[in-house]
Design an enzyme around this catalytic site. Sequence first.
Site, PDB file in Angstrom:
ATOM      1  N   CYS A 117       0.721  -1.205   0.039  1.00 32.99           N
ATOM      2  CA  CYS A 117      -0.106  -0.027   0.034  1.00 32.99           C
ATOM      3  C   CYS A 117       0.854   1.100   0.159  1.00 32.99           C
ATOM      4  O   CYS A 117       1.470   1.537   0.800  1.00 32.99           O
ATOM      5  CB  CYS A 117      -1.029  -0.005   1.396  1.00 32.99           C
ATOM      6  SG  CYS A 117      -2.092   1.521   1.350  1.00 32.99           S
ATOM      7  N   GLY A 118       0.991   1.762  -1.030  1.00 33.73           N
ATOM      8  CA  GLY A 118       1.539   3.208  -1.180  1.00 33.73           C
ATOM      9  C   GLY A 118       0.944   4.319  -0.503  1.00 33.73           C
ATOM     10  O   GLY A 118       1.678   5.337  -0.136  1.00 33.73           O
TER      11      GLY A 118
END
Length: 272
Positions: A117-118
């Site tokens: 998850c950026g």
Amino acid sequence: MNIDDLPGAGPTCVPMDVQRVQADSVEAAQDHVAEETPIALVYNGQPFAVMLGTPLDLEDFALGFSWTEGIIASLEEFHGVEVEAEETGFSVYVSVPHERVEALAARRRSLTGRTGCGLCGRQMLEDALRPVPPVPRSGPVPADVVARAHAGLAAGQTLNALTGAVHAAGWADRSGEIALVREDVGRHNALDKLIGALLRSGLPRADGLVVVTSRASYEMVQKTASAGIGTMSAVSAPTALAVRTARAAGLRLLGFSRGGRHTVYAPAPDSP
């Protein structure tokens, strides 16, 4: 440069003793396991973010991340990068103009980026969904071109061939020939590495397409558009936010690209 070539750098995968179990047998074996390590991005001596990723092509990662996060606006603002192996990971020291570091203070993430998850850890909701620039409009991509690009991407996944645990992002020209591939345990990291490599290469990135081994999330679309690439093709599905973002930016978004087929999600079907 491959991080394995740096003095004191750790490997991108490690051999581990395992057991292979079937219905009627247990066999001792050795497997290659992908490395995952903290990577600290430090701008002009100021810590900005810590991501978990594969210690490979970190110079490309630093450049691509700096570009797609809007930290720099041109290659001229990327003054240099140094990678240092630490006891618990790697520090990537990036030099940029002083005014860029001042701007970072207003939107500092100071996050630990989980592999998948950026956007995890963003401090402000407004910063999570930044404006996505319009991209050059690209025409339909023939199915055989898409299939050729994905086949080339698979062939270029040397680390995944050993470990089965890493994502890849590749850039192909309009004929579907792959020119660059980058790998990482994180799909966002792999795309940042690819974009950094593209920026260094001078290839006409607007004339090709990005192919990825993951789903197409908002941030994958945002990063691709920020690099001025007009087409992204993913082996899995997009999210609804990714589709809306691609349509707004004029980016051609393909999903479920496998087996010689793909689904066109953007532009909208009734668009010219």
